[in-house]
Write an enzyme that holds these catalytic residues in place. Structure first.
Site, PDB file in Angstrom:
ATOM      1  N   SER A   1       0.815  -1.212   0.000  1.00  0.00           N
ATOM      2  CA  SER A   1       0.000   0.000   0.000  1.00  0.00           C
ATOM      3  C   SER A   1       0.844   1.257   0.000  1.00  0.00           C
ATOM      4  CB  SER A   1      -0.897  -0.001   1.245  1.00  0.00           C
ATOM      5  OG  SER A   1      -1.521   1.245   1.452  1.00  0.00           O
TER       6      SER A   1
ATOM      7  N   TYR B   1      -1.317   0.165  10.063  1.00  0.00           N
ATOM      8  CA  TYR B   1      -1.518  -0.531   8.784  1.00  0.00           C
ATOM      9  C   TYR B   1      -0.287  -0.389   7.897  1.00  0.00           C
ATOM     10  CZ  TYR B   1      -3.632  -1.392   4.153  1.00  0.00           C
ATOM     11  OH  TYR B   1      -3.932  -1.849   2.883  1.00  0.00           O
TER      12      TYR B   1
ATOM     13  N   LYS C   1       2.208  -3.436   6.606  1.00  0.00           N
ATOM     14  CA  LYS C   1       2.494  -3.707   5.194  1.00  0.00           C
ATOM     15  C   LYS C   1       4.004  -3.683   4.941  1.00  0.00           C
ATOM     16  CE  LYS C   1      -1.550  -4.264   3.160  1.00  0.00           C
ATOM     17  NZ  LYS C   1      -1.900  -5.502   2.414  1.00  0.00           N
TER      18      LYS C   1
END
Length: 338
Positions: free
Chosen positions: A125, A153, A157
């Protein structure tokens, strides 16, 4: 050729599966089985295709089933999304880091036992980037920009990216990473992603529903349409290794192409395409938490590495909206078409 898609019945998983089922081949080799692994299997889905096998349940609990036969290609799309990872740290670590490591270990065990070395494609991402106070982002970001995530998050990732790089370096698998931009316009119901409003402020008004824009309209973002995103994932998956056009050079991730646009431009495009009555369904009510999270992501990218694979960003946001109108006409109220 046995291909596995985790999150196979999710938004992107269904579209990647549909593209593979239309082609029936991967790099010119006929696909024998396409395994779609997910916790939920909707009715009327790709599961009816004779090439498809379904693995239902939590991925960690179903890895023996996933790897019951040799896996040639594994496209790992299953993930907990940004806002839910920020709200629940343990969920994000379990769903994103622990599950990915278990999957990598299963792929490693296959190759160690003399089976094929799996080609593992990981959907990362834009959230791996962030503007650290001690090291602000440059105006234009490339793969050489140091990732300094500002969310759980993004950290998760990035951890997975580094694990994949080391498993690849050691020859356990052939890993490649596609960093996805915010995908807009997503159809269906809103999800828990912090960036979900970047679909909602278009999708809901086109359906005749009100929508809230939780950021100041001047905020710029990096977007990609579903069509371009699926194209990018499959191009990264199919590319051969080595230098030169169309090849994956080294173990560096590929930032998929980004269209840079302000939220104000998105709303202006909606007004041009669908009219005042539709655009007036959007109300701006800034949410500092959402704005801080989404605003920490870069908006302008050097697309050279993706361009070497033959990938290009969407030409403008109007084309993104037109794609949505074409693909989801049943979700648009009468009078919303230009």
């Amino acid at each position: 050729m046995r291909i596995v898609i985790t999150g196979g019945f999710g938004f992107l998983g269904q579209r990647v599966a549909a593209a593979l089922l239309t082609a029936r081949t991967f790099r010119g080799v006929p696909i024998d089985r396409l395994v779609l692994a997910d916790r939920v299997v909707p009715s009327g889905s790709a599961a009816a295709d004779p090439l498809v096998d379904v693995v239902r349940g939590d991925l960690v609990d179903r890895l023996d089933e996933v790897f019951a036969e040799p896996v040639d290609v594994l496209i790992h799309l299953a993930s907990a999304v940004s806002a839910e990872c920020e709200a629940d740290f343990d969920l994000g670590m379990s769903a994103n880091v622990d599950t990915t490591r278990a999957l990598l270990e299963a792929a490693r065990a296959q190759s160690a036992a003399g089976g094929p070395t799996p080609r593992v494609v990981f959907s990362s991402s834009v959230a791996v980037y962030g503007s650290d106070p001690a090291l602000p982002l440059p105006p234009v970001v490339s793969e050489s920009t140091l990732p300094t995530p500002r969310s759980s998050y993004g950290i998760q990732k990035l951890v997975c990216e580094q694990l994949i790089a080391d498993y690849t370096r050691r020859g356990f698998l052939d890993g490649r990473v596609a960093r996805l931009m915010t995908v807009s316009v997503r159809p269906g119901k809103p999800n828990a992603a912090a960036s979900g409003f970047l679909s909602g402020i278009i999708r809901e008004p086109l359906a005749g529903l009100p929508a809230i824009c939780p950021v100041h309209p001047e905020l710029k973002v990096a977007l990609a349409s579903p069509r371009r995103t699926v194209e990018g994932i499959l191009r990264v998956a199919e590319a051969e290794r080595g230098a030169g056009p169309g090849r994956i050079d080294g173990g560096v991730p590929v930032n998929l192409p980004a269209l840079t646009v302000s939220v104000a431009d998105m709303l202006s495009t909606l007004r041009q395409v669908a009219g005042d009555a539709v655009a007036d369904l959007v109300t701006t009510a800034p949410d500092p938490g959402v704005e801080a999270l989404v605003g920490s992501w870069p908006a302008a990218f050097d697309n050279a590495r993706a361009a070497a694979l033959g990938l290009a960003p969407d030409p403008d946001f109007a084309s993104v909206v037109r794609d949505y109108l074409e693909d989801h006409a049943d979700a648009v109220v009468d009078g919303a078409h230009s």
